[in-house]
Write a protein that holds these residues in place. Sequence first.
Motif, PDB file in Angstrom:
ATOM      1  N   TYR A   1      33.109   6.588  20.469  1.00 26.13           N
ATOM      2  CA  TYR A   1      32.080   7.394  21.514  1.00 26.13           C
ATOM      3  C   TYR A   1      30.741   7.001  21.091  1.00 26.13           C
ATOM      4  O   TYR A   1      30.357   6.720  19.938  1.00 26.13           O
ATOM      5  CB  TYR A   1      32.312   8.814  21.412  1.00 26.13           C
ATOM      6  N   VAL A   2      30.013   6.655  22.192  1.00 28.44           N
ATOM      7  CA  VAL A   2      28.560   6.239  21.856  1.00 28.44           C
ATOM      8  C   VAL A   2      27.635   6.852  23.145  1.00 28.44           C
ATOM      9  O   VAL A   2      28.021   7.064  24.194  1.00 28.44           O
ATOM     10  CB  VAL A   2      28.547   4.732  21.844  1.00 28.44           C
TER      11      VAL A   2
ATOM     12  N   VAL B   1       4.920  -3.533  26.292  1.00 24.31           N
ATOM     13  CA  VAL B   1       6.001  -3.892  26.301  1.00 24.31           C
ATOM     14  C   VAL B   1       6.480  -3.107  24.889  1.00 24.31           C
ATOM     15  O   VAL B   1       6.275  -3.620  23.791  1.00 24.31           O
ATOM     16  CB  VAL B   1       6.422  -5.555  25.842  1.00 24.31           C
ATOM     17  N   GLY B   2       7.542  -2.173  24.955  1.00 23.44           N
ATOM     18  CA  GLY B   2       7.906  -1.427  23.961  1.00 23.44           C
ATOM     19  C   GLY B   2       8.813  -0.371  24.204  1.00 23.44           C
ATOM     20  O   GLY B   2       9.221  -0.182  25.322  1.00 23.44           O
ATOM     21  N   SER B   3       9.553   0.076  23.244  1.00 22.72           N
ATOM     22  CA  SER B   3      10.649   1.249  23.636  1.00 22.72           C
ATOM     23  C   SER B   3      10.672   2.003  22.237  1.00 22.72           C
ATOM     24  O   SER B   3      10.457   1.603  21.134  1.00 22.72           O
ATOM     25  CB  SER B   3      11.712   0.548  23.903  1.00 22.72           C
ATOM     26  N   PHE B   4      11.098   3.239  22.644  1.00 21.96           N
ATOM     27  CA  PHE B   4      11.652   4.075  21.500  1.00 21.96           C
ATOM     28  C   PHE B   4      13.169   4.517  22.068  1.00 21.96           C
ATOM     29  O   PHE B   4      13.575   4.669  23.110  1.00 21.96           O
ATOM     30  CB  PHE B   4      11.042   5.540  21.572  1.00 21.96           C
ATOM     31  N   THR B   5      14.250   4.405  21.083  1.00 21.75           N
ATOM     32  CA  THR B   5      15.575   4.417  21.187  1.00 21.75           C
ATOM     33  C   THR B   5      16.072   5.540  20.351  1.00 21.75           C
ATOM     34  O   THR B   5      15.877   5.408  19.306  1.00 21.75           O
ATOM     35  CB  THR B   5      16.272   3.102  21.511  1.00 21.75           C
ATOM     36  N   PHE B   6      17.180   6.279  20.795  1.00 23.91           N
ATOM     37  CA  PHE B   6      17.806   7.214  20.043  1.00 23.91           C
ATOM     38  C   PHE B   6      19.503   7.082  20.472  1.00 23.91           C
ATOM     39  O   PHE B   6      19.882   7.246  21.462  1.00 23.91           O
ATOM     40  CB  PHE B   6      17.548   8.648  20.333  1.00 23.91           C
ATOM     41  N   LEU B   7      20.235   6.600  19.297  1.00 22.56           N
ATOM     42  CA  LEU B   7      21.505   6.424  19.500  1.00 22.56           C
ATOM     43  C   LEU B   7      22.359   7.052  18.527  1.00 22.56           C
ATOM     44  O   LEU B   7      22.142   7.282  17.301  1.00 22.56           O
ATOM     45  CB  LEU B   7      21.894   4.745  19.241  1.00 22.56           C
ATOM     46  N   VAL B   8      23.647   7.719  19.237  1.00 23.46           N
ATOM     47  CA  VAL B   8      24.406   8.446  18.171  1.00 23.46           C
ATOM     48  C   VAL B   8      25.916   7.480  18.519  1.00 23.46           C
ATOM     49  O   VAL B   8      26.331   7.344  19.684  1.00 23.46           O
ATOM     50  CB  VAL B   8      24.530   9.824  18.494  1.00 23.46           C
ATOM     51  N   GLN B   9      26.670   7.724  17.440  1.00 24.82           N
ATOM     52  CA  GLN B   9      28.000   7.139  17.649  1.00 24.82           C
ATOM     53  C   GLN B   9      28.952   7.794  16.780  1.00 24.82           C
ATOM     54  O   GLN B   9      28.793   8.126  15.581  1.00 24.82           O
ATOM     55  CB  GLN B   9      27.861   5.542  17.100  1.00 24.82           C
ATOM     56  N   GLN B  10      30.334   7.837  17.354  1.00 25.90           N
ATOM     57  CA  GLN B  10      31.494   8.553  16.449  1.00 25.90           C
ATOM     58  C   GLN B  10      32.393   7.678  16.599  1.00 25.90           C
ATOM     59  O   GLN B  10      32.880   7.131  17.890  1.00 25.90           O
ATOM     60  CB  GLN B  10      31.685   9.744  16.845  1.00 25.90           C
ATOM     61  N   THR B  11      33.171   7.298  15.566  1.00 25.08           N
ATOM     62  CA  THR B  11      34.336   6.352  15.551  1.00 25.08           C
ATOM     63  C   THR B  11      35.536   7.113  14.749  1.00 25.08           C
ATOM     64  O   THR B  11      35.256   7.536  13.622  1.00 25.08           O
ATOM     65  CB  THR B  11      34.055   5.146  14.944  1.00 25.08           C
ATOM     66  N   GLU B  12      36.727   7.583  15.356  1.00 24.92           N
ATOM     67  CA  GLU B  12      37.765   8.227  14.811  1.00 24.92           C
ATOM     68  C   GLU B  12      38.923   7.052  14.695  1.00 24.92           C
ATOM     69  O   GLU B  12      39.222   6.559  15.660  1.00 24.92           O
ATOM     70  CB  GLU B  12      38.145   9.111  15.819  1.00 24.92           C
ATOM     71  N   ILE B  13      39.469   7.065  13.209  1.00 26.06           N
ATOM     72  CA  ILE B  13      40.362   5.910  13.116  1.00 26.06           C
ATOM     73  C   ILE B  13      41.608   6.482  12.678  1.00 26.06           C
ATOM     74  O   ILE B  13      41.552   7.634  11.617  1.00 26.06           O
ATOM     75  CB  ILE B  13      39.877   4.828  12.302  1.00 26.06           C
ATOM     76  N   THR B  14      42.851   6.323  13.355  1.00 25.09           N
ATOM     77  CA  THR B  14      44.142   6.913  12.799  1.00 25.09           C
ATOM     78  C   THR B  14      44.794   5.577  12.102  1.00 25.09           C
ATOM     79  O   THR B  14      44.569   4.460  12.734  1.00 25.09           O
ATOM     80  CB  THR B  14      44.869   7.344  13.552  1.00 25.09           C
ATOM     81  N   ASN B  15      45.660   5.798  11.003  1.00 22.29           N
ATOM     82  CA  ASN B  15      46.303   4.822  10.267  1.00 22.29           C
ATOM     83  C   ASN B  15      45.326   3.716   9.706  1.00 22.29           C
ATOM     84  O   ASN B  15      45.317   2.262   9.666  1.00 22.29           O
ATOM     85  CB  ASN B  15      47.150   3.997  10.931  1.00 22.29           C
ATOM     86  N   GLN B  16      44.193   4.372   9.357  1.00 25.86           N
ATOM     87  CA  GLN B  16      42.850   3.147   8.711  1.00 25.86           C
ATOM     88  C   GLN B  16      43.419   2.627   7.422  1.00 25.86           C
ATOM     89  O   GLN B  16      44.153   3.112   6.812  1.00 25.86           O
ATOM     90  CB  GLN B  16      41.967   4.208   8.206  1.00 25.86           C
ATOM     91  N   ARG B  17      43.154   1.247   7.405  1.00 31.67           N
ATOM     92  CA  ARG B  17      43.421   0.337   6.449  1.00 31.67           C
ATOM     93  C   ARG B  17      42.524   0.870   5.343  1.00 31.67           C
ATOM     94  O   ARG B  17      41.455   0.651   5.261  1.00 31.67           O
ATOM     95  CB  ARG B  17      43.600  -1.155   6.855  1.00 31.67           C
ATOM     96  N   VAL B  18      43.110   1.032   4.180  1.00 30.60           N
ATOM     97  CA  VAL B  18      42.164   1.485   2.962  1.00 30.60           C
ATOM     98  C   VAL B  18      42.586   0.669   1.604  1.00 30.60           C
ATOM     99  O   VAL B  18      44.181   0.491   1.762  1.00 30.60           O
ATOM    100  CB  VAL B  18      42.173   2.798   2.530  1.00 30.60           C
TER     101      VAL B  18
END
Length: 275
Positions: A70-71, A81-98
């Motif tokens: 999700y982002v 020429v300029g910008s302000f940005t705000f970004l949020v991200q969520q990653t959910e992993i099942t069977n994650q390799r560890v």
Amino acid sequence: LTRDGVYDNLFPSIGSKFTLRPNLHAQFGYSYAISRPPIDSLAGVWSINDIALLITAPNPNLAPEKTDNYVARLAYYFEPVGSFTFLVQQTEITNQRVTVRGTAADFGFTDLDPEYDNYEFQSVRNNDRLYRYRSMELSYNQHLSFLPGYLRGTNVNLSYTRNYANQYFPGVIPHKINAGIAWSYGRAALRLSGFWQDDTPFTTVFGRYQRHNFKLDISGGWRLTPRMSLFFQGRNILNDPTLLYEGDPTRRIPAALYRYGNFGVTWGAGIRGNF
């Protein structure tokens, strides 16, 4: 011996963009994906490191990772020429390799040669819990074309990132800052960039972490012709070492130096051509 496996997956993804104002944009996205384990993690021979006293074993029962991403991003653009940005991200992993470490008994290898009694074992397994990773980033970028004369070709950027995971996992940097300033005029170009990162776990063993550090790089060039230019670059010009510790930085427990790594300052120069 042969193995057969069959599985079906649907990989949906969606993205949207909204113009809230002429200079204010919002974006949202979602995607689902899988990641199949590499062959060397599934099968092969044991890798025995007699220096580190470590044996790495494959795991034929590894399942693919399944990921929901999700982002959301909010960007404000301003003149010249300029910008302000705000970004949020969520990653959910099942069977994650560890990657997990332990004794021979922990891995069920109880009848090994006594020569390996003091060795650690390492293998890749699937995490039996949902792994949730969240990230937030604030960034600023601007071309300072309003400056006079030689300074009109100056560009600055700055970003701050906050990362969080619901489980202890190596490589998740809690806080990091990137900054840079670039300048160009005529045939000449110069850039200075820095990166700071917080104390960061570097193995699955709790308490082993890389201490916070700051790296500064420099690069530049001179355009000889429209297709050819000279360039140079310097990495880690402050000669900041990489220090690995054992302890718990969150509880202020005194930590012991585990490994000292100093790769020094790296310089490079050359000529670049575009054909």
